[in-house]
Design a protein around this motif. Sequence first.
Motif, mmCIF file in Angstrom:
data_model
loop_
_atom_site.group_PDB
_atom_site.id
_atom_site.type_symbol
_atom_site.label_atom_id
_atom_site.label_comp_id
_atom_site.label_asym_id
_atom_site.label_seq_id
_atom_site.Cartn_x
_atom_site.Cartn_y
_atom_site.Cartn_z
ATOM 1 N N MET A 1 2.438 -15.356 1.681
ATOM 2 C CA MET A 1 2.229 -14.016 1.170
ATOM 3 C C MET A 1 3.073 -13.045 1.993
ATOM 4 S SD MET A 1 -1.295 -11.854 0.739
ATOM 5 C CE MET A 1 -1.923 -12.807 -0.608
ATOM 6 N N ASP A 2 3.747 -12.100 1.325
ATOM 7 C CA ASP A 2 4.596 -11.086 1.959
ATOM 8 C C ASP A 2 3.730 -10.090 2.726
ATOM 9 O OD1 ASP A 2 6.524 -9.267 2.644
ATOM 10 O OD2 ASP A 2 7.082 -8.730 0.596
ATOM 11 N N ALA A 3 4.169 -9.697 3.912
ATOM 12 C CA ALA A 3 3.401 -8.766 4.751
ATOM 13 C C ALA A 3 3.303 -7.385 4.109
ATOM 14 C CB ALA A 3 4.036 -8.660 6.131
ATOM 15 N N ASN A 4 4.266 -7.008 3.257
ATOM 16 C CA ASN A 4 4.259 -5.709 2.592
ATOM 17 C C ASN A 4 3.499 -5.720 1.272
ATOM 18 O OD1 ASN A 4 5.784 -4.463 4.597
ATOM 19 N ND2 ASN A 4 7.703 -5.095 3.656
ATOM 20 N N GLN A 5 3.024 -6.873 0.866
ATOM 21 C CA GLN A 5 2.308 -6.976 -0.403
ATOM 22 C C GLN A 5 0.912 -6.370 -0.269
ATOM 23 O OE1 GLN A 5 2.042 -10.942 -1.893
ATOM 24 N NE2 GLN A 5 1.286 -10.296 -3.881
ATOM 25 N N ILE A 6 0.545 -5.578 -1.256
ATOM 26 C CA ILE A 6 -0.759 -4.907 -1.235
ATOM 27 C C ILE A 6 -1.758 -5.762 -2.000
ATOM 28 C CG2 ILE A 6 -2.023 -2.845 -1.941
ATOM 29 C CD1 ILE A 6 0.604 -1.300 -1.660
ATOM 30 N N THR A 7 -2.889 -5.998 -1.368
ATOM 31 C CA THR A 7 -3.964 -6.742 -2.018
ATOM 32 C C THR A 7 -5.064 -5.764 -2.416
ATOM 33 O OG1 THR A 7 -5.174 -7.114 0.036
ATOM 34 C CG2 THR A 7 -3.476 -8.742 -0.549
ATOM 35 N N PHE A 8 -5.997 -6.246 -3.180
ATOM 36 C CA PHE A 8 -7.111 -5.398 -3.597
ATOM 37 C C PHE A 8 -7.866 -4.861 -2.389
ATOM 38 C CE2 PHE A 8 -11.506 -4.682 -4.970
ATOM 39 C CZ PHE A 8 -11.280 -3.784 -6.002
ATOM 40 N N ASP A 9 -8.043 -5.696 -1.381
ATOM 41 C CA ASP A 9 -8.776 -5.282 -0.180
ATOM 42 C C ASP A 9 -8.014 -4.236 0.637
ATOM 43 O OD1 ASP A 9 -10.897 -6.955 -0.770
ATOM 44 O OD2 ASP A 9 -10.051 -8.645 0.374
ATOM 45 N N SER A 10 -6.678 -4.299 0.620
ATOM 46 C CA SER A 10 -5.892 -3.351 1.414
ATOM 47 C C SER A 10 -5.491 -2.099 0.627
ATOM 48 C CB SER A 10 -4.635 -4.041 1.954
ATOM 49 O OG SER A 10 -3.752 -4.376 0.901
ATOM 50 N N LEU A 11 -5.886 -2.017 -0.642
ATOM 51 C CA LEU A 11 -5.508 -0.889 -1.498
ATOM 52 C C LEU A 11 -5.976 0.465 -0.960
ATOM 53 C CD1 LEU A 11 -4.051 -0.084 -4.071
ATOM 54 C CD2 LEU A 11 -6.174 -0.462 -5.323
ATOM 55 N N PRO A 12 -7.219 0.642 -0.529
ATOM 56 C CA PRO A 12 -7.625 1.961 -0.009
ATOM 57 C C PRO A 12 -6.773 2.414 1.181
ATOM 58 C CG PRO A 12 -9.562 0.627 -0.439
ATOM 59 C CD PRO A 12 -8.369 -0.272 -0.604
ATOM 60 N N ARG A 13 -6.486 1.495 2.103
ATOM 61 C CA ARG A 13 -5.679 1.829 3.265
ATOM 62 C C ARG A 13 -4.246 2.182 2.843
ATOM 63 N NH1 ARG A 13 -6.535 -2.535 6.102
ATOM 64 N NH2 ARG A 13 -4.609 -3.549 5.547
ATOM 65 N N ALA A 14 -3.709 1.448 1.887
ATOM 66 C CA ALA A 14 -2.356 1.718 1.402
ATOM 67 C C ALA A 14 -2.292 3.075 0.708
ATOM 68 C CB ALA A 14 -1.909 0.606 0.447
ATOM 69 N N MET A 15 -3.313 3.423 -0.078
ATOM 70 C CA MET A 15 -3.346 4.716 -0.762
ATOM 71 C C MET A 15 -3.448 5.862 0.241
ATOM 72 S SD MET A 15 -2.889 4.366 -3.949
ATOM 73 C CE MET A 15 -3.334 5.986 -4.488
ATOM 74 N N ALA A 16 -4.266 5.699 1.264
ATOM 75 C CA ALA A 16 -4.407 6.730 2.293
ATOM 76 C C ALA A 16 -3.069 6.951 2.997
ATOM 77 C CB ALA A 16 -5.488 6.332 3.295
ATOM 78 N N SER A 17 -2.385 5.877 3.290
ATOM 79 C CA SER A 17 -1.069 5.971 3.930
ATOM 80 C C SER A 17 -0.075 6.678 3.009
ATOM 81 C CB SER A 17 -0.566 4.571 4.278
ATOM 82 O OG SER A 17 0.730 4.625 4.790
ATOM 83 N N LEU A 18 -0.113 6.350 1.743
ATOM 84 C CA LEU A 18 0.782 6.975 0.756
ATOM 85 C C LEU A 18 0.509 8.482 0.650
ATOM 86 C CD1 LEU A 18 2.966 6.586 -1.397
ATOM 87 C CD2 LEU A 18 1.145 6.087 -3.018
ATOM 88 N N PHE A 19 -0.753 8.878 0.604
ATOM 89 C CA PHE A 19 -1.102 10.297 0.535
ATOM 90 C C PHE A 19 -0.604 11.045 1.767
ATOM 91 C CE2 PHE A 19 -4.629 9.142 -2.523
ATOM 92 C CZ PHE A 19 -4.073 9.812 -3.598
ATOM 93 N N ASP A 20 -0.756 10.434 2.945
ATOM 94 C CA ASP A 20 -0.265 11.069 4.173
ATOM 95 C C ASP A 20 1.243 11.270 4.133
ATOM 96 O OD1 ASP A 20 -2.789 11.256 5.279
ATOM 97 O OD2 ASP A 20 -2.590 9.414 6.493
ATOM 98 N N GLU A 21 1.963 10.266 3.666
ATOM 99 C CA GLU A 21 3.416 10.371 3.591
ATOM 100 C C GLU A 21 3.854 11.446 2.594
ATOM 101 O OE1 GLU A 21 5.545 6.650 3.232
ATOM 102 O OE2 GLU A 21 4.058 5.651 4.495
ATOM 103 N N VAL A 22 3.193 11.534 1.455
ATOM 104 C CA VAL A 22 3.521 12.559 0.453
ATOM 105 C C VAL A 22 3.254 13.945 1.028
ATOM 106 C CG1 VAL A 22 2.838 13.535 -1.784
ATOM 107 C CG2 VAL A 22 3.208 11.072 -1.561
ATOM 108 N N LYS A 23 2.156 14.106 1.746
ATOM 109 C CA LYS A 23 1.814 15.388 2.364
ATOM 110 C C LYS A 23 2.878 15.800 3.384
ATOM 111 C CE LYS A 23 -2.199 17.615 4.461
ATOM 112 N NZ LYS A 23 -3.565 17.411 4.946
ATOM 113 N N GLN A 24 3.355 14.846 4.175
ATOM 114 C CA GLN A 24 4.399 15.130 5.163
ATOM 115 C C GLN A 24 5.711 15.511 4.473
ATOM 116 O OE1 GLN A 24 4.617 11.634 7.607
ATOM 117 N NE2 GLN A 24 2.714 12.089 8.690
ATOM 118 N N ILE A 25 6.055 14.814 3.411
ATOM 119 C CA ILE A 25 7.290 15.113 2.663
ATOM 120 C C ILE A 25 7.199 16.507 2.057
ATOM 121 C CG2 ILE A 25 8.638 14.495 0.614
ATOM 122 C CD1 ILE A 25 7.928 11.539 1.284
#
Length: 116
Positions: A1-25
């Motif tokens: 499995m790829d380390a960058n692949q998002i799983t169902f369990d890691s989805l909330p953490r990935a979304m939070a990270s994405l929101f933070d990055e969009v806010k910074q941009i």
Amino acid sequence: MDANQITFDSLPRAMASLFDEVKQIKSLILESSTGEPGDQLLTITETAKFLHVQKQTLYSYVSKGLIPYNKRAGRLYFSKNDLIDWVKSGNKGSFDVEVEAKKIIIKRKRKGGSHE
């Protein structure tokens, strides 16, 4: 499995990270869009807090053309440097009774008032 692949369990953490990055941009874009080093654009809420006034007061200033502002996509933004200059300039304009009287007459005529 790829380390960058998002799983169902890691989805909330990935979304939070994405929101933070969009806010910074978004913050970087707003700061750099003024073109002046050290300047930043403020929202209506940030401007009200910065000037220590109510948001309704700011809307009134904008509608009367009393305060410098930018409008993009239906939202108001205020340059911090422009606001500082605006506050420093104060109300140094001379008061011309004749000009102010003409403004009042024009307003009343628009509302259907009589002045004869």
